[in-house]
Design a protein around this motif. Structure first.
Motif, mmCIF file in Angstrom:
data_model
loop_
_atom_site.group_PDB
_atom_site.id
_atom_site.type_symbol
_atom_site.label_atom_id
_atom_site.label_comp_id
_atom_site.label_asym_id
_atom_site.label_seq_id
_atom_site.Cartn_x
_atom_site.Cartn_y
_atom_site.Cartn_z
ATOM 1 N N THR A 262 8.323 11.832 13.540
ATOM 2 C CA THR A 262 8.007 10.762 12.593
ATOM 3 C C THR A 262 9.128 9.724 12.496
ATOM 4 O O THR A 262 8.908 8.639 11.966
ATOM 5 C CB THR A 262 7.713 11.330 11.188
ATOM 6 N N GLU B 8 2.948 12.958 8.146
ATOM 7 C CA GLU B 8 2.328 14.251 7.846
ATOM 8 C C GLU B 8 0.971 14.096 7.174
ATOM 9 O O GLU B 8 0.037 14.849 7.458
ATOM 10 C CB GLU B 8 3.255 15.090 6.957
ATOM 11 N N GLU B 9 0.802 13.112 6.286
ATOM 12 C CA GLU B 9 -0.493 12.969 5.599
ATOM 13 C C GLU B 9 -1.606 12.615 6.589
ATOM 14 O O GLU B 9 -2.774 12.968 6.380
ATOM 15 C CB GLU B 9 -0.422 11.915 4.488
ATOM 16 N N GLN C 265 2.717 20.100 16.057
ATOM 17 C CA GLN C 265 3.712 20.980 15.448
ATOM 18 C C GLN C 265 5.110 20.376 15.553
ATOM 19 O O GLN C 265 6.036 20.801 14.852
ATOM 20 C CB GLN C 265 3.684 22.354 16.133
ATOM 21 N N SER D 75 2.663 12.852 17.711
ATOM 22 C CA SER D 75 3.571 13.519 16.763
ATOM 23 C C SER D 75 4.434 12.540 15.982
ATOM 24 O O SER D 75 5.207 12.953 15.115
ATOM 25 C CB SER D 75 4.456 14.528 17.493
ATOM 26 N N ARG E 63 -1.325 13.488 9.920
ATOM 27 C CA ARG E 63 -1.429 14.631 10.843
ATOM 28 C C ARG E 63 -2.289 15.750 10.264
ATOM 29 O O ARG E 63 -2.994 16.445 10.992
ATOM 30 C CB ARG E 63 -0.028 15.150 11.187
ATOM 31 N N GLY E 64 -2.249 15.917 8.957
ATOM 32 C CA GLY E 64 -3.100 16.935 8.342
ATOM 33 C C GLY E 64 -4.566 16.627 8.576
ATOM 34 O O GLY E 64 -5.360 17.503 8.946
ATOM 35 N N ASP F 57 7.811 17.205 15.191
ATOM 36 C CA ASP F 57 7.999 16.139 14.206
ATOM 37 C C ASP F 57 8.797 15.002 14.831
ATOM 38 O O ASP F 57 10.018 15.097 14.995
ATOM 39 C CB ASP F 57 8.727 16.675 12.975
#
Length: 358
Positions: free
Chosen positions: A324, A286-287, A320, A282, A289-290, A322
C-alpha cells in the motif's frame, strides 16, 4: 540477451558480441551449471515461486515442450554448463519497440508510441547485423516467438517468416500481438499465415469496450473485435492473454464472460501483473482489498476455467502482501497519464472502488 522473457539477468550485449558467443558465454554457462546441480538461480525465482503456488511455470512448460532435449541435455551437458551443440532451439525475438499503442501496463522501452509521448527518441532498435544472426539460427530452431513492441509492424519479422517457410517449415511460430490491424506494408497477415502449419497467435486484451481502449491507449475495440473474429474463422490456433492489474481486477468476471460469449472454446490466459510495481493489486488499500477478496473468492467458486482459477489463486495470494506504500504512486500515475492523454479513469471505470481517491 537474457535467458527468457521473465528472467532479466543480462547474459550479454548483442551490439558488442554475437548471439552464439553469448549463448556459450560465461553467464549462460554459470546459469546451466547452477541448474544442473539442482539449484535455483536467483534470477529464476519467478518460476520457483509460481511452482510453490501450484501454478505451472515457464520452466515447467519449456521442459515439457522440449522434453527430449531436456533429458538429453541433462545427460550430455558438461557439469560446468557447457553444451554439446552450438545454437539455441527456441528463440524469443524482439527486434524493436515499434508499437502503435500506449498500454498502461507497458512503458516506453516496449512501445515507440509511448516513448514518443515522453522522449524525442522514440524508436529503439537492435543492431542491423542481428537479423542475419537470427536467420543463421533458424535452420535449428524448433520454435520462434515474436513479440515487441507490436511484431506485425516489424519488417524484420516478415524476412524471418519467409526464412522459416523456406528452411524450417516445421518450426512452431508464435506471435504475441495487439491485433489492432492485420495489414501492414500491404501484407494481409491472414493470407501470409495460411501455409504455416504450426502457428499460434496470442492476442492481448486487457478489458472490454471503452475500458479496453483506456488500458491500451490508441486501440479501437470494435476493429480489434472484428480482427479477432476474422482470425478465429481461419481455424488457426489462437489464444487470448489478459494482464490483470489493480485497474482491471474488478472487471475480471466481465472479461471472462466476454471471452466465453464471443469466443467459446478459445484458450484464455490471465497473467497477474508484477511489474510495474505500482500497478500490482497488492497496492490497493485494505478496505478495497477486503471487498476484492470476497469478489475473487466468489468468482473462484463459480468458474470452471482452469486458467482463470490459477490467476484467482495467485491474486488471492498476492493480496496477502502489503504494498500500500505504492498506492499514491498508482494514483499519481493514473492522474498523469489521464492529463497527458485526455482520458479519465473515473469516467471509464465509474464503479471502481478507487474512484473515491480522485
Amino acid at each position: 540477451m537474457t535467458p527468457c522473457c521473465i528472467n532479466s539477468e543480462v547474459m550479454g550485449d548483442v551490439s558488442r558480441d554475437s548471439m552464439e558467443n553469448i549463448f556459450h558465454g560465461e553467464g549462460f554457462r554459470r546459469l546451466r551449471e547452477t541448474l544442473l546441480k539442482g539449484e535455483v538461480p536467483e534470477s529464476c525465482l519467478v518460476c520457483k515461486n509460481l511452482e510453490e503456488q501450484n501454478v505451472t511455470s515457464m520452466r515447467q512448460g519449456a521442459n515439457l515442450k522440449f522434453i527430449k532435449d531436456a533429458i538429453s541435455m541433462s545427460l550430455l551437458a558438461d557439469p560446468s554448463g557447457k553444451l554439446p551443440y552450438n545454437k539455441p532451439k527456441s528463440l524469443d525475438i524482439r527486434f524493436s519497440n515499434l508499437c502503435n499503442l500506449k498500454c498502461r501496463s507497458c512503458g516506453p522501452g516496449y512501445s515507440s508510441a509511448w516513448a514518443k509521448e515522453e522522449f524525442s527518441q522514440s524508436l529503439v532498435t537492435v543492431p542491423s547485423h542481428l537479423l542475419q544472426e537470427v536467420l543463421n539460427i533458424i535452420p535449428l530452431a524448433e520454435e520462434v516467438y515474436l513479440a515487441g513492441g507490436e511484431p506485425l509492424m516489424m519488417r524484420e519479422n516478415l524476412t524471418l517468416l519467409n526464412e522459416i517457410k523456406k528452411n524450417r517449415p516445421q518450426s512452431r511460430v508464435v506471435y504475441n500481438t495487439n491485433l489492432t490491424s492485420l495489414n501492414y506494408f500491404g501484407v494481409d497477415y491472414l493470407e501470409l499465415w495460411k501455409d504455416i502449419d504450426d502457428l499460434l497467435v496470442v492476442v492481448s486484451m486487457d478489458d472490454v469496450g471503452a475500458k479496453g481502449e483506456y488500458l491500451r491507449s490508441g486501440k479501437n475495440f470494435q476493429v480489434f473485435l472484428e480482427n479477432a473474429k476474422r482470425l478465429r474463422e481461419t481455424k488457426k490456433e489462437m489464444w487470448f492473454n489478459t494482464v490483470v492489474s489493480a485497474i482491471n481486477i474488478f472487471s475480471l468476471e466481465e472479461i471472462h464472460e466476454f471471452f466465453e460469449r464471443e469466443f467459446p472454446g478459445v484458450k484464455t490466459e490471465y497473467t497477474l501483473l508484477t511489474t510495474p510495481q505500482h500497478l500490482r493489486i497488492s497496492v490497493l488499500p485494505e478496505e478495497i482489498r477486503g471487498e476484492l477478496r470476497q469478489s475473487l473468492s466468489s468468482l473462484k467458486e463459480k468458474t470452471k476455467s482452469e486458467d482463470l482459477q490459477a490467476c484467482l489463486n495467485l491474486a488471492l495470494n498476492e493480496l496477502q502482501e502489503d504494498r500500500t506504500g505504492d498506492l499514491q504512486t498508482l494514483i499519481n500515475y493514473i492522474r498523469l497519464l489521464d492529463a497527458r492523454r485526455g482520458e479519465s479513469f473515473t469516467k471509464v471505470y465509474p464503479s471502481h472502488p478507487l474512484k473515491s481517491y480522485f
